[in-house]
Design a protein around this motif. Structure first.
Motif, short mmCIF file in Angstrom:
data_model
loop_
_atom_site.label_atom_id
_atom_site.label_comp_id
_atom_site.label_asym_id
_atom_site.label_seq_id
_atom_site.Cartn_x
_atom_site.Cartn_y
_atom_site.Cartn_z
N VAL A 191 48.66 -28.02 17.85
CA VAL A 191 47.48 -28.44 17.16
C VAL A 191 47.18 -27.42 16.11
O VAL A 191 47.61 -26.27 16.13
N VAL A 192 47.03 -28.12 15.05
CA VAL A 192 46.49 -27.04 13.78
C VAL A 192 45.08 -27.48 13.35
O VAL A 192 44.53 -28.65 13.13
N VAL A 193 44.55 -26.49 13.02
CA VAL A 193 42.71 -26.76 12.96
C VAL A 193 42.48 -25.81 11.50
O VAL A 193 43.11 -24.84 11.12
N GLU A 194 41.36 -26.28 10.97
CA GLU A 194 40.91 -25.40 9.86
C GLU A 194 39.25 -25.55 10.09
O GLU A 194 38.70 -26.43 10.07
N VAL A 201 32.36 -26.33 10.46
CA VAL A 201 32.51 -27.32 11.19
C VAL A 201 34.26 -27.22 11.44
O VAL A 201 34.87 -26.98 10.44
N VAL A 202 34.73 -27.63 12.47
CA VAL A 202 36.15 -27.32 13.11
C VAL A 202 36.85 -28.83 12.82
O VAL A 202 36.55 -29.86 13.33
N LYS A 203 37.91 -28.92 11.81
CA LYS A 203 38.49 -30.15 11.61
C LYS A 203 39.98 -29.91 12.03
O LYS A 203 40.68 -29.01 11.72
N ILE A 204 40.42 -31.04 12.85
CA ILE A 204 41.92 -31.00 13.42
C ILE A 204 42.71 -31.46 12.35
O ILE A 204 42.61 -32.82 11.96
N LEU A 205 43.62 -30.93 11.87
CA LEU A 205 44.37 -31.21 10.71
C LEU A 205 45.76 -31.95 11.21
O LEU A 205 46.07 -33.09 10.59
N LYS A 206 46.27 -31.48 12.51
CA LYS A 206 47.59 -32.14 12.94
C LYS A 206 47.38 -31.90 14.44
O LYS A 206 47.10 -30.90 14.98
N ALA A 207 47.76 -32.85 15.24
CA ALA A 207 47.92 -32.74 16.51
C ALA A 207 49.23 -33.61 17.16
O ALA A 207 49.35 -34.48 16.90
N LEU A 299 43.58 -26.60 21.84
CA LEU A 299 42.54 -26.68 20.69
C LEU A 299 41.72 -25.42 20.88
O LEU A 299 41.36 -24.70 19.74
N ILE A 300 41.39 -24.89 21.88
CA ILE A 300 40.70 -23.54 22.00
C ILE A 300 41.41 -22.27 21.28
O ILE A 300 40.88 -21.73 20.72
N ASN A 301 42.73 -22.37 21.73
CA ASN A 301 43.55 -21.11 21.22
C ASN A 301 43.71 -21.44 19.65
O ASN A 301 43.86 -20.43 18.99
N ALA A 302 43.72 -22.60 18.89
CA ALA A 302 43.68 -22.60 17.64
C ALA A 302 42.78 -22.38 16.91
O ALA A 302 42.86 -21.70 15.88
N ILE A 303 41.38 -22.84 17.75
CA ILE A 303 40.19 -22.19 16.78
C ILE A 303 40.10 -20.72 17.07
O ILE A 303 39.71 -20.06 16.02
N GLN A 304 40.68 -20.17 18.13
CA GLN A 304 40.68 -18.46 18.17
C GLN A 304 41.57 -18.15 17.27
O GLN A 304 41.30 -16.82 16.62
N ASP A 305 42.63 -18.63 17.05
CA ASP A 305 43.60 -18.30 15.89
C ASP A 305 42.96 -18.10 14.78
O ASP A 305 43.20 -17.33 13.92
N ALA A 306 42.21 -19.28 14.37
CA ALA A 306 41.63 -19.32 13.12
C ALA A 306 40.65 -18.18 12.79
O ALA A 306 40.35 -17.71 11.55
N LEU A 307 39.92 -17.84 13.73
CA LEU A 307 38.96 -16.74 13.62
C LEU A 307 39.43 -15.28 14.07
O LEU A 307 38.77 -14.23 14.04
N PRO A 321 29.61 -25.78 15.51
CA PRO A 321 29.16 -24.79 14.03
C PRO A 321 28.14 -23.91 14.14
O PRO A 321 28.17 -22.70 13.61
N SER A 322 27.18 -24.19 14.85
CA SER A 322 26.05 -23.14 15.33
C SER A 322 26.38 -22.01 15.89
O SER A 322 26.22 -20.68 15.69
N TYR A 323 27.24 -22.09 17.07
CA TYR A 323 27.91 -21.12 17.75
C TYR A 323 28.70 -20.52 17.07
O TYR A 323 28.85 -19.02 16.98
N LEU A 324 29.74 -20.87 16.36
CA LEU A 324 30.84 -20.32 15.47
C LEU A 324 29.82 -19.14 14.20
O LEU A 324 30.37 -18.15 14.18
N PHE A 325 28.77 -20.08 13.72
CA PHE A 325 28.20 -19.16 12.68
C PHE A 325 27.37 -17.72 13.49
O PHE A 325 27.67 -16.78 12.85
#
Length: 332
Positions: A191-194, A201-207, A299-307, A321-325
């Motif tokens: 999965v690729v997220v941005e 907001v997390v958007k899934i670009l490709k899965a 999906l969890i690891n992709a979000i972690q990778d983005a951050l 979004p509130s948690y990530l902020f």
């Protein structure tokens, strides 16, 4: 993958939060035993009584396909009966990604025994040796003499008439199949997220979902199982939460407050299957839980990778979004 990694590095230089992850999973499934009764009526129609009890997976269709393929009859002539404890033999029901493999194996064994009985009856009626009788496409005939043959319907009529004294009347077989261990399904989900730096907001670009579930009886049903499981993973990772107030009162009490993802939030999944057959009579393996098992950690690891560029780690889900902020607000 490496092209996405290069895009990831480019995004970091541009101040974007792009993440990519791949999960490899192994799932043990298809345990236990199951029962099946297959009956060919004098009309040629086939009734199947299964101890498995589908609740939305689509086994009524896949079981009918198995019978139609094995006996060479039209799928519309096959009726699947399940969930009636007064009518069916003992069974396990459903669960553990096992229904098609274990239940379907019992069904296919019963069908094969029906075919053997049809060959024996045909041998008597056609005055030939059983070894010289061929069962093919719902018809039984003498080898090398296809014009000397009978349909399954014609054989069933004779079976219920008592015209074959050495055979028990009727065309009904009950079989059980027991898996003394389990089978192993496996796969890779990517999965690729941005993450939007303004709204978080997390958007899934490709899965992409690649799964090995053994012999695929119905590709559409397999895709539905995998995508359905992955959709559940999206809900768990990004949306679904039951928060409580400081005094222990639930703040979410109805589905209007509980954000279950809809078709608008679910990405277009690219799904692929690999067929490494099991040693069951059917050759299949489980797939019912594969989507959740593989896609959730991806999906969890992709979000972690983005951050990762911020040096923070996720400590809970959902990644709202509130948690990530809150997680990165004090990090420059």
């Amino acid at each position: 993958y490496w092209n996405v990694r290069e895009e990831h590095r480019k995004a970091q230089r541009e101040g974007r939060y792009l993440g990519v992850a791949i999960t490899l999973y192994v799932d043990r499934n298809s345990f236990g035993w199951e029962s099946a009764t297959v009956r060919v009526e004098p009309t040629g129609k086939v009734a199947v009584y299964t101890g498995s009890s589908p609740h939305g997976q689509g086994e009524e269709t896949s079981f009918a396909q198995i019978v139609a393929d094995e006996l060479g009859v039209d799928i519309d002539e096959v009726t699947i009966i399940h969930g009636d404890t007064l009518a069916i033999p003992m069974g396990w029901g459903t669960g553990g990604s096992r229904s098609l493999t274990v239940g379907g194996s019992a069904i296919i064994l019963a069908c094969r025994e029906i075919k053997e009985k049809a060959r024996r009856i045909a041998a008597h009626l056609l005055e030939a040796n059983t070894e010289d009788i061929v069962y093919e496409d719902g018809r039984v005939y003498v080898r090398d003499m296809p014009e000397r043959g009978l349909t399954l319907k014609e054989i069933a009529e004779k079976a219920y008439s008592g015209a074959v004294p050495m055979e028990e009347m009727g065309m009904q077989v009950t079989r059980y199949w027991n898996n003394s261990g389990f089978f192993t399904s496996y796969g890779a989900h990517g999965v690729v997220v941005e993450i939007d730096p303004e709204t978080w907001v997390v958007k899934i670009l490709k899965a992409v979902l690649v799964d090995d579930c053994g012999r695929v009886v119905n590709p559409l049903l397999v895709e539905g199982q995998v995508v359905g499981g992955a959709a559940q993973a999206v809900g768990e990772v990004l949306y679904e939460e039951i928060p409580y107030s400081e005094d222990g009162q639930p703040l979410v009490t109805t589905l209007s407050d509980y954000p279950v993802p809809t078709a608008l939030e679910i990405p277009n999944f690219a799904t692929y299957t690999i067929e490494t057959q099991s040693n069951s009579p059917l050759g299949s393996k489980g797939v019912g839980e594969s989507g959740t098992i593989g896609f959730l950690p991806a999906l969890i690891n992709a979000i972690q990778d983005a951050l990762a560029v911020k040096g923070v780690e996720l400590s809970r889900i959902p990644a709202t979004p509130s948690y990530l902020f809150e997680l990165i607000k004090d990090i420059p």
